[in-house]
Scaffold this active site. Sequence first.
Site, PDB file in Angstrom:
ATOM      1  N   ASP A  21      44.925 -55.653 -20.030  1.00  0.00           N
ATOM      2  CA  ASP A  21      43.918 -56.149 -21.067  1.00  0.00           C
ATOM      3  C   ASP A  21      43.912 -57.794 -21.318  1.00  0.00           C
ATOM      4  O   ASP A  21      45.237 -57.776 -20.639  1.00  0.00           O
ATOM      5  CB  ASP A  21      43.908 -55.538 -21.897  1.00  0.00           C
ATOM      6  CG  ASP A  21      42.586 -55.547 -23.259  1.00  0.00           C
ATOM      7  OD1 ASP A  21      41.901 -55.944 -22.915  1.00  0.00           O
ATOM      8  OD2 ASP A  21      43.313 -55.169 -24.116  1.00  0.00           O
ATOM      9  N   GLY A  24      38.717 -60.805 -20.867  1.00  0.00           N
ATOM     10  CA  GLY A  24      37.451 -61.639 -21.616  1.00  0.00           C
ATOM     11  C   GLY A  24      38.023 -62.598 -21.946  1.00  0.00           C
ATOM     12  O   GLY A  24      37.722 -63.655 -21.521  1.00  0.00           O
ATOM     13  N   ARG A  25      39.250 -62.737 -22.381  1.00  0.00           N
ATOM     14  CA  ARG A  25      39.424 -63.436 -23.194  1.00  0.00           C
ATOM     15  C   ARG A  25      39.758 -64.475 -22.982  1.00  0.00           C
ATOM     16  O   ARG A  25      39.935 -66.080 -23.524  1.00  0.00           O
ATOM     17  CB  ARG A  25      41.601 -62.752 -24.126  1.00  0.00           C
ATOM     18  CG  ARG A  25      40.815 -62.545 -25.922  1.00  0.00           C
ATOM     19  CD  ARG A  25      41.386 -61.335 -26.196  1.00  0.00           C
ATOM     20  NE  ARG A  25      40.922 -60.327 -25.638  1.00  0.00           N
ATOM     21  CZ  ARG A  25      42.440 -59.566 -25.837  1.00  0.00           C
ATOM     22  NH1 ARG A  25      43.157 -59.837 -27.167  1.00  0.00           N
ATOM     23  NH2 ARG A  25      42.540 -58.527 -25.465  1.00  0.00           N
ATOM     24  N   ARG A  34      33.066 -63.725 -19.039  1.00  0.00           N
ATOM     25  CA  ARG A  34      33.658 -62.690 -18.290  1.00  0.00           C
ATOM     26  C   ARG A  34      34.538 -62.079 -16.983  1.00  0.00           C
ATOM     27  O   ARG A  34      35.072 -61.475 -16.666  1.00  0.00           O
ATOM     28  CB  ARG A  34      33.049 -61.329 -19.160  1.00  0.00           C
ATOM     29  CG  ARG A  34      33.146 -61.821 -20.647  1.00  0.00           C
ATOM     30  CD  ARG A  34      32.736 -60.364 -21.764  1.00  0.00           C
ATOM     31  NE  ARG A  34      33.666 -59.265 -21.405  1.00  0.00           N
ATOM     32  CZ  ARG A  34      34.660 -58.907 -22.227  1.00  0.00           C
ATOM     33  NH1 ARG A  34      34.643 -59.783 -22.869  1.00  0.00           N
ATOM     34  NH2 ARG A  34      35.300 -58.151 -21.786  1.00  0.00           N
ATOM     35  N   HIS A  38      37.208 -61.417 -14.597  1.00  0.00           N
ATOM     36  CA  HIS A  38      37.177 -59.541 -14.166  1.00  0.00           C
ATOM     37  C   HIS A  38      38.342 -60.226 -12.679  1.00  0.00           C
ATOM     38  O   HIS A  38      38.903 -59.151 -11.721  1.00  0.00           O
ATOM     39  CB  HIS A  38      36.803 -59.098 -14.149  1.00  0.00           C
ATOM     40  CG  HIS A  38      36.163 -58.275 -15.638  1.00  0.00           C
ATOM     41  ND1 HIS A  38      37.272 -57.735 -16.061  1.00  0.00           N
ATOM     42  CD2 HIS A  38      34.621 -58.791 -15.922  1.00  0.00           C
ATOM     43  CE1 HIS A  38      36.254 -57.904 -17.404  1.00  0.00           C
ATOM     44  NE2 HIS A  38      35.150 -57.792 -17.709  1.00  0.00           N
ATOM     45  N   TRP A  70      31.183 -48.332 -20.503  1.00  0.00           N
ATOM     46  CA  TRP A  70      29.455 -48.297 -19.434  1.00  0.00           C
ATOM     47  C   TRP A  70      28.880 -48.958 -20.754  1.00  0.00           C
ATOM     48  O   TRP A  70      27.804 -49.031 -20.704  1.00  0.00           O
ATOM     49  CB  TRP A  70      29.933 -46.548 -19.306  1.00  0.00           C
ATOM     50  CG  TRP A  70      29.970 -45.647 -18.287  1.00  0.00           C
ATOM     51  CD1 TRP A  70      30.671 -44.778 -18.687  1.00  0.00           C
ATOM     52  CD2 TRP A  70      29.534 -45.774 -16.962  1.00  0.00           C
ATOM     53  NE1 TRP A  70      31.336 -44.624 -16.997  1.00  0.00           N
ATOM     54  CE2 TRP A  70      30.549 -45.554 -15.864  1.00  0.00           C
ATOM     55  CE3 TRP A  70      28.945 -47.077 -16.398  1.00  0.00           C
ATOM     56  CZ2 TRP A  70      30.526 -45.565 -14.999  1.00  0.00           C
ATOM     57  CZ3 TRP A  70      28.883 -47.246 -14.691  1.00  0.00           C
ATOM     58  CH2 TRP A  70      29.528 -46.038 -14.317  1.00  0.00           C
ATOM     59  N   ARG A  72      29.325 -51.443 -22.028  1.00  0.00           N
ATOM     60  CA  ARG A  72      29.167 -53.434 -22.169  1.00  0.00           C
ATOM     61  C   ARG A  72      28.119 -53.742 -20.985  1.00  0.00           C
ATOM     62  O   ARG A  72      26.964 -52.783 -20.787  1.00  0.00           O
ATOM     63  CB  ARG A  72      30.292 -53.871 -21.204  1.00  0.00           C
ATOM     64  CG  ARG A  72      31.493 -53.222 -21.856  1.00  0.00           C
ATOM     65  CD  ARG A  72      33.477 -54.109 -21.030  1.00  0.00           C
ATOM     66  NE  ARG A  72      34.162 -54.058 -21.787  1.00  0.00           N
ATOM     67  CZ  ARG A  72      35.164 -54.742 -21.499  1.00  0.00           C
ATOM     68  NH1 ARG A  72      34.920 -55.522 -20.415  1.00  0.00           N
ATOM     69  NH2 ARG A  72      36.124 -54.024 -22.293  1.00  0.00           N
ATOM     70  N   LEU A 132      53.339 -45.139  -1.978  1.00  0.00           N
ATOM     71  CA  LEU A 132      53.217 -45.491  -3.834  1.00  0.00           C
ATOM     72  C   LEU A 132      51.990 -45.101  -4.041  1.00  0.00           C
ATOM     73  O   LEU A 132      51.446 -44.862  -2.845  1.00  0.00           O
ATOM     74  CB  LEU A 132      53.197 -46.641  -4.220  1.00  0.00           C
ATOM     75  CG  LEU A 132      52.059 -47.140  -5.692  1.00  0.00           C
ATOM     76  CD1 LEU A 132      53.559 -46.669  -6.906  1.00  0.00           C
ATOM     77  CD2 LEU A 132      51.830 -48.315  -5.487  1.00  0.00           C
TER      78      LEU A 132
HETATM   79  C1  FPP Z   1      40.076 -55.018 -19.946  1.00  0.00           C
HETATM   80  O1  FPP Z   1      39.893 -57.039 -19.818  1.00  0.00           O
HETATM   81  C2  FPP Z   1      39.525 -55.122 -18.577  1.00  0.00           C
HETATM   82  C3  FPP Z   1      38.591 -54.445 -17.948  1.00  0.00           C
HETATM   83  C4  FPP Z   1      37.644 -53.404 -18.889  1.00  0.00           C
HETATM   84  C5  FPP Z   1      38.787 -54.585 -16.098  1.00  0.00           C
HETATM   85  C6  FPP Z   1      40.187 -54.082 -15.745  1.00  0.00           C
HETATM   86  C7  FPP Z   1      39.364 -54.658 -14.120  1.00  0.00           C
HETATM   87  C8  FPP Z   1      39.814 -55.332 -13.133  1.00  0.00           C
HETATM   88  C9  FPP Z   1      41.770 -55.933 -13.531  1.00  0.00           C
HETATM   89  C10 FPP Z   1      39.241 -55.881 -11.846  1.00  0.00           C
HETATM   90  C11 FPP Z   1      39.538 -54.983 -10.822  1.00  0.00           C
HETATM   91  C12 FPP Z   1      40.032 -53.916 -10.990  1.00  0.00           C
HETATM   92  C13 FPP Z   1      40.787 -53.215  -9.645  1.00  0.00           C
HETATM   93  C14 FPP Z   1      41.445 -51.882  -9.775  1.00  0.00           C
HETATM   94  C15 FPP Z   1      40.340 -53.563  -8.445  1.00  0.00           C
HETATM   95  P1  FPP Z   1      38.764 -57.297 -20.935  1.00  0.00           P
HETATM   96  O2  FPP Z   1      37.200 -57.588 -20.363  1.00  0.00           O
HETATM   97  O3  FPP Z   1      39.025 -56.084 -22.165  1.00  0.00           O
HETATM   98  O4  FPP Z   1      39.578 -58.251 -21.955  1.00  0.00           O
HETATM   99  P2  FPP Z   1      39.089 -58.882 -23.381  1.00  0.00           P
HETATM  100  O5  FPP Z   1      39.622 -57.454 -24.199  1.00  0.00           O
HETATM  101  O6  FPP Z   1      40.144 -60.359 -23.620  1.00  0.00           O
HETATM  102  O7  FPP Z   1      37.910 -58.889 -23.709  1.00  0.00           O
END
Ligand code: FPP
Length: 247
Positions: A21, A24-25, A34, A38, A70, A72, A132
């Site tokens: 998590d 985005g921040r 955002r 990612h 979905w 978002r 793993l």
């Molecule tokens: C949450 O942060 C993150 C996600 C919903 C997506 C996670 C994806 C990745 C780390 C990249 C690709 C992954 C793989 C396995 C290749 P958020 O967007 O909710 O952040 P925020 O809470 O700060 O808005």
Amino acid sequence: MSNKDLLEKDKLPSHVAIIMDGNGRWARKRGNSRIFGHKNGVKAVREVTEAAAELGIGYLTLYAFSTENWNRPKTEVDALMSLLVKTISDETKTLMENNVQLNVIGFKDSLPQRVRKNLEDCIEKTSSNTGLVLNLALSYSSRWEIIDAVKKIADDVSNKKISVDDINADFFSNYLTTSGMPDPELMIRTSGETRISNFLLWQLAYAELYFCDVLWPDFRKENFYEALINYQNRERRFGMISEQLKK
Ligand code: FPP
């Protein structure tokens, strides 16, 4: 000294689950989109996978995309799907070199065809790896999984394949997407949020929960070792008292 040197190698969890998590921040703090967050989260995925493989941890489950995600904005969903395809394609060779097996849990039918194909190819290629198991939770939510299991059990009862008396906790676990895997002993969530967010609700029944403030794109091996040390310093009682565990 690295936190790795402080780890007790014989007290490592066999399964670690992570809610990644804060992408985005992390991006917002840098005045960026955002999606930039990612993209930078991929580096942390690589680090944590490598660390888990090096330590000999059996299973690493990463919450990469929830069923709620979905909802978002379409641009973000599309970018996440493309990032997933690109990362899987780029990393398949490294997974092979490190003996890592890819697995996906979640409602796979809801993923776009190109994503499914890409995942299936990598799952197939890595299927005989014995190290793993990297478990990606994609289009996953625990309530969906539990309802799905209940429906399958109801079907099997009505088709007389099983009887109601067969149903117990171990039996139920076999109907979940994590069938055959040990339950996670440790669940890590980054970014300071302290919720489980519909993630492995059944499987986390006895897990130790570890929350840290680091935003996911900043998460590195040292942060992972820190979480493992914290886990090793806890007493896991499973409803018993300390004295019973010392026997
Ligand atoms: C949450 O942060 C993150 C996600 C919903 C997506 C996670 C994806 C990745 C780390 C990249 C690709 C992954 C793989 C396995 C290749 P958020 O967007 O909710 O952040 P925020 O809470 O700060 O808005």
